[in-house]
Design an enzyme around this catalytic site. Structure first.
Site, mmCIF file in Angstrom:
data_model
loop_
_atom_site.group_PDB
_atom_site.id
_atom_site.type_symbol
_atom_site.label_atom_id
_atom_site.label_comp_id
_atom_site.label_asym_id
_atom_site.label_seq_id
_atom_site.Cartn_x
_atom_site.Cartn_y
_atom_site.Cartn_z
ATOM 1 N N VAL A 66 7.689 7.642 16.726
ATOM 2 C CA VAL A 66 7.382 8.230 15.410
ATOM 3 C C VAL A 66 6.102 9.083 15.476
ATOM 4 C CG1 VAL A 66 6.883 7.749 12.977
ATOM 5 C CG2 VAL A 66 8.580 6.375 14.205
ATOM 6 N N LYS A 100 0.839 -1.216 0.000
ATOM 7 C CA LYS A 100 0.000 0.000 0.000
ATOM 8 C C LYS A 100 0.865 1.253 0.000
ATOM 9 C CE LYS A 100 -1.964 1.955 4.085
ATOM 10 N NZ LYS A 100 -1.283 3.179 4.240
ATOM 11 N N ASN A 101 1.866 1.295 0.863
ATOM 12 C CA ASN A 101 2.626 2.537 1.014
ATOM 13 C C ASN A 101 3.618 2.770 -0.121
ATOM 14 O OD1 ASN A 101 1.165 3.095 3.262
ATOM 15 N ND2 ASN A 101 2.797 2.598 4.734
ATOM 16 N N ARG A 110 0.276 14.947 12.721
ATOM 17 C CA ARG A 110 0.746 14.713 11.353
ATOM 18 C C ARG A 110 0.771 15.963 10.450
ATOM 19 N NH1 ARG A 110 -1.369 8.939 9.299
ATOM 20 N NH2 ARG A 110 0.551 9.111 8.115
ATOM 21 N N PRO A 111 1.612 16.935 10.807
ATOM 22 C CA PRO A 111 1.731 18.123 9.955
ATOM 23 C C PRO A 111 2.419 17.803 8.627
ATOM 24 C CG PRO A 111 3.407 18.144 11.670
ATOM 25 C CD PRO A 111 2.529 16.960 11.952
ATOM 26 N N ILE A 112 2.337 18.752 7.650
ATOM 27 C CA ILE A 112 3.061 18.571 6.379
ATOM 28 C C ILE A 112 4.026 19.750 6.146
ATOM 29 C CG2 ILE A 112 1.360 17.072 5.250
ATOM 30 C CD1 ILE A 112 0.494 19.613 3.624
ATOM 31 N N ASP A 113 4.466 20.368 7.248
ATOM 32 C CA ASP A 113 5.345 21.541 7.131
ATOM 33 C C ASP A 113 6.628 21.234 6.346
ATOM 34 O OD1 ASP A 113 5.732 19.899 9.516
ATOM 35 O OD2 ASP A 113 7.338 21.285 10.054
ATOM 36 N N LEU A 114 7.164 20.042 6.498
ATOM 37 C CA LEU A 114 8.439 19.723 5.814
ATOM 38 C C LEU A 114 8.238 19.597 4.307
ATOM 39 C CD1 LEU A 114 9.850 17.130 8.367
ATOM 40 C CD2 LEU A 114 10.413 19.552 8.170
ATOM 41 N N ASP A 128 4.347 1.013 11.962
ATOM 42 C CA ASP A 128 3.174 0.325 11.415
ATOM 43 C C ASP A 128 3.088 -1.134 11.867
ATOM 44 O OD1 ASP A 128 2.632 2.699 10.181
ATOM 45 O OD2 ASP A 128 3.143 2.047 8.155
ATOM 46 N N CYS A 165 -4.941 12.635 12.586
ATOM 47 C CA CYS A 165 -5.752 11.413 12.541
ATOM 48 C C CYS A 165 -5.549 10.672 13.845
ATOM 49 C CB CYS A 165 -5.416 10.572 11.318
ATOM 50 S SG CYS A 165 -3.841 9.761 11.400
ATOM 51 N N ARG A 183 -8.541 -0.275 4.406
ATOM 52 C CA ARG A 183 -7.571 0.666 3.814
ATOM 53 C C ARG A 183 -6.267 -0.053 3.497
ATOM 54 N NH1 ARG A 183 -5.456 5.055 7.110
ATOM 55 N NH2 ARG A 183 -4.298 5.214 5.180
ATOM 56 N N ARG A 229 -4.947 10.564 3.906
ATOM 57 C CA ARG A 229 -3.963 11.650 3.972
ATOM 58 C C ARG A 229 -2.970 11.594 2.820
ATOM 59 N NH1 ARG A 229 -2.504 14.161 8.185
ATOM 60 N NH2 ARG A 229 -0.434 13.894 7.440
HETATM 61 C C1 LIG Z 1 1.047 6.368 3.011
HETATM 62 C C2 LIG Z 1 2.279 6.116 3.816
HETATM 63 O O1 LIG Z 1 3.337 5.817 3.283
HETATM 64 N N1 LIG Z 1 2.143 6.188 5.155
HETATM 65 C C3 LIG Z 1 3.282 5.891 5.990
HETATM 66 C C4 LIG Z 1 4.125 7.141 6.125
HETATM 67 O O2 LIG Z 1 3.297 8.178 6.635
HETATM 68 P P1 LIG Z 1 3.806 9.685 6.579
HETATM 69 O O3 LIG Z 1 4.546 9.910 5.314
HETATM 70 O O4 LIG Z 1 2.640 10.544 6.870
HETATM 71 O O5 LIG Z 1 4.789 9.707 7.815
HETATM 72 P P2 LIG Z 1 6.056 10.614 8.048
HETATM 73 O O6 LIG Z 1 7.290 9.807 7.872
HETATM 74 O O7 LIG Z 1 5.906 11.849 7.226
HETATM 75 O O8 LIG Z 1 5.885 11.018 9.569
HETATM 76 C C5 LIG Z 1 6.863 10.715 10.545
HETATM 77 C C6 LIG Z 1 6.868 11.797 11.602
HETATM 78 O O9 LIG Z 1 7.253 13.033 11.022
HETATM 79 C C7 LIG Z 1 6.359 14.056 11.368
HETATM 80 N N2 LIG Z 1 6.278 15.030 10.256
HETATM 81 C C8 LIG Z 1 6.058 14.559 8.987
HETATM 82 C C9 LIG Z 1 5.966 15.443 7.937
HETATM 83 C C10 LIG Z 1 6.093 16.823 8.179
HETATM 84 O O10 LIG Z 1 6.030 17.668 7.267
HETATM 85 N N3 LIG Z 1 6.320 17.232 9.445
HETATM 86 C C11 LIG Z 1 6.421 16.363 10.505
HETATM 87 O O11 LIG Z 1 6.614 16.788 11.642
HETATM 88 C C12 LIG Z 1 5.036 13.312 11.592
HETATM 89 O O12 LIG Z 1 4.127 14.058 12.381
HETATM 90 C C13 LIG Z 1 5.506 12.046 12.259
HETATM 91 O O13 LIG Z 1 5.692 12.272 13.633
HETATM 92 O O14 LIG Z 1 5.221 6.873 6.995
HETATM 93 C C14 LIG Z 1 4.818 6.544 8.343
HETATM 94 C C15 LIG Z 1 6.086 6.374 9.161
HETATM 95 O O15 LIG Z 1 6.806 5.282 8.753
HETATM 96 C C16 LIG Z 1 3.965 5.275 8.313
HETATM 97 O O16 LIG Z 1 3.454 5.069 9.609
HETATM 98 C C17 LIG Z 1 2.791 5.443 7.358
HETATM 99 O O17 LIG Z 1 2.140 4.201 7.181
HETATM 100 C C1 LIG Z 2 -0.520 4.876 9.219
HETATM 101 C C2 LIG Z 2 -0.645 4.208 8.085
HETATM 102 O O1 LIG Z 2 -1.060 4.727 6.898
HETATM 103 P P1 LIG Z 2 -1.391 6.252 6.540
HETATM 104 O O2 LIG Z 2 -0.124 7.030 6.571
HETATM 105 O O3 LIG Z 2 -1.903 6.166 5.147
HETATM 106 O O4 LIG Z 2 -2.395 6.746 7.532
HETATM 107 C C3 LIG Z 2 -0.317 2.756 7.991
HETATM 108 O O5 LIG Z 2 -0.212 2.241 6.857
HETATM 109 O O6 LIG Z 2 -0.193 2.107 9.044
#
Ligand SMILES: CC(=O)N[C@H]1[C@@H](OP(=O)(O)OP(=O)(O)OC[C@H]2O[C@@H](n3ccc(=O)[nH]c3=O)[C@H](O)[C@@H]2O)O[C@H](CO)[C@@H](O)[C@@H]1O
Ligand SMILES: C=C(OP(=O)(O)O)C(=O)O
Length: 436
Positions: free
Chosen positions: A328, A22-23, A122-126, A306, A117, A398, A93
């Site tokens: 994480v 999936k990921n 889970r911000p997207i600032d980066l 995960d 969630c 999902r 997301r």
């Molecule tokens: C669809 C997908 O591939 N989802 C995976 C992806 O989620 P996702 O890509 O959302 O996870 P991230 O690696 O970005 O998040 C890791 C950490 O970084 C923080 N963060 C992230 C982005 C940002 O701009 N700012 C920030 O602070 C998040 O809040 C979190 O604490 O990787 C996670 C960590 O392995 C997995 O649990 C999810 O299953």
């Molecule tokens: C947290 C997960 O996915 P997502 O980032 O899509 O919420 C996951 O696959 O366990």
């Protein structure tokens, strides 16, 4: 609303096949819109709710998307609409992964901001800082993030404060069509990042170093559709490894890639589980008695978050004190209360959970809080006394294809029923409706 009903006590034996990840497939489908010429053919695609959602995101932009027989075909050669509304981002997301490709190809993207969630804020600032470093103007307001650039993005040196998977993917995709060289430092190293880089390179991109902490992308002017097969899902594989371990069973997990599963394999061996490479998979044999251990979730190659809740189910059955530290996501312990309903003995201390095992697990009605929690509660149900009923299966759908059916084929006493109590067959699971 469907439920999964499991009666504990069966040992699981036999073979199970792991689907495409999936990921990995979600970013690959998002990346397919970078191609202004040709169609992308993506193989080994799992039939999951999230795949339907990302396909809908692309169709809503006017891309042509077909999904049949585990194959997604995308033709994005039209001029696309550069928007992803909230109804999709709310469902999943990972819809934000279209931001980088849209911005790079069309100079504009308007995508609904994802909220938090069940596992954290889970911000997207980066992601956004990366686009700004490449010359984009980014505006967040009215629930949307709008990014714009005049002409092409410019190659830049980007350091990620944390090795975010999504930020690495979004920036890597944006950089493929930028003018000049982009370097991502402290990049995420997950196998799914490598799969995405391989897909991008087949499209004509130049991405070097994926899988290490520094990724270098030499921007090109055009990308083309290509054919690609998705890597096996290491989290689905890991979940079945725990199914073998928790039931004292013997399962051949076909298609599992041991290189992607090193942290889990190491911990399961510490707990007394036997794991051997066999054919193109892994044979996993559960012991008579499980030993306790500790885990700390970390970015790859550390222990994956995960797999944290499934590992919790297993530790509940181990002799002695185990500890889980979640680093994480700040709130990924919602399943603890559900496990307690099954008579689990554990306590939360800050970002850790201390488990005093073994617990005499009892069947109960429990609700899945996220997709991995759904799987974990079902795993606990395989071991519990009596009947466990797991609700909120929209989360399970999902990320797991026909989970109950695969467990049943290994000997589990399990079925999925609808709101009337009628058995739901695998082909009757409506992955699209589950989301709405
Ligand atoms: C669809 C997908 O591939 N989802 C995976 C992806 O989620 P996702 O890509 O959302 O996870 P991230 O690696 O970005 O998040 C890791 C950490 O970084 C923080 N963060 C992230 C982005 C940002 O701009 N700012 C920030 O602070 C998040 O809040 C979190 O604490 O990787 C996670 C960590 O392995 C997995 O649990 C999810 O299953
Ligand atoms: C947290 C997960 O996915 P997502 O980032 O899509 O919420 C996951 O696959 O366990």
């Amino acid at each position: 609303m469907d439920k999964i009903i499991v009666r504990g006590g069966q040992q699981l034996n036999g073979n199970v096949h792991v689907e495409g990840a999936k990921n990995a497939v979600l970013p690959v489908i998002a990346a397919s819109i970078l191609a202004s010429e040709g169609r992308s053919v993506i193989n080994d695609v799992p039939v999951l709710a999230d795949v339907y959602t990302i396909n809908e995101v692309l169709r809503n932009m006017d891309a042509e998307v077909e999904f049949n027989n585990n194959k997604v075909i995308v033709d994005a050669s039209n001029d696309l609409k550069t928007e992803a509304p909230f109804e999709y981002v709310r469902k999943m997301r990972a819809s934000v992964l279209v931001l980088g490709p849209l911005l790079a190809r069309f100079g504009h993207a308007n995508v609904a901001m994802p909220g938090g969630c069940a596992i954290g804020s889970r911000p997207i600032d980066l992601h956004l800082k990366g686009f700004e470093a490449m010359g984009a103007e980014v505006h967040v307001g009215n629930g949307f993030v709008e990014a714009r650039v005049n002409g092409r993005l410019k190659g830049a040196k980007i350091y990620l404060d944390v090795p975010s998977v999504g930020a690495t993917e979004n920036i890597m995709m944006a950089a493929t069509l930028a003018d000049g060289v982009t370097t991502i430092e402290n990049a995420a190293k997950e196998p799914e990042i490598v799969d995405l880089a391989n897909f991008l390179n087949k499209m004509g991109a130049s991405v070097i170093g994926a899988g290490t902490e520094t990724i270098r992308i030499n921007g090109v002017e055009t990308l083309y559709g290509t054919e690609h097969s998705i890597i096996p899902d290491r989290i689905e594989a890991g979940t079945f490894m725990i199914a073998a371990a928790i039931t004292g069973g013997n399962i051949l997990i076909e298609n599992a890639v041991s290189e992607h599963l090193r942290p889990l394999i190491a911990k399961l061996r510490e707990m007394g589980v036997t794991i051997m490479e066999e054919g193109n998979g892994l044979r996993v044999i559960g012991p008579d008695a499980l030993k306790s251990t500790d885990i700390k979730t970390l970015p790859h190659p550390g222990f994956p978050t995960d797999m944290q809740s499934q590992m919790m189910a297993l530790m509940l059955c181990a002799h002695g004190t185990s500890m889980i530290t979640e680093t994480v996501f700040e709130n990924r312990f919602m399943h603890v209360e559900e496990f307690r309903r099954m008579n689990a003995k554990m306590k939360i201390e800050g970002r850790s959970v201390i488990i005093d095992g073994p617990s005499e697990l009892q069947g109960a009605e429990v609700a899945a809080t996220d997709l991995r929690a759904a799987a974990a509660l079902i795993l606990a149900g395989l071991r519990a006394n009596g009947l466990t009923r797991v609700t909120e299966l929209k989360h399970l759908d999902r990320g797991y294809v026909n989970f109950a059916g695969k467990l049943a084929s290994l000997g589990a006493d399990i079925e999925r029923v609808d709101g009337n109590g009628d058995v739901v067959k695998p082909f009757e699971i409506n992955y699209v409706a589950e989301l709405s």
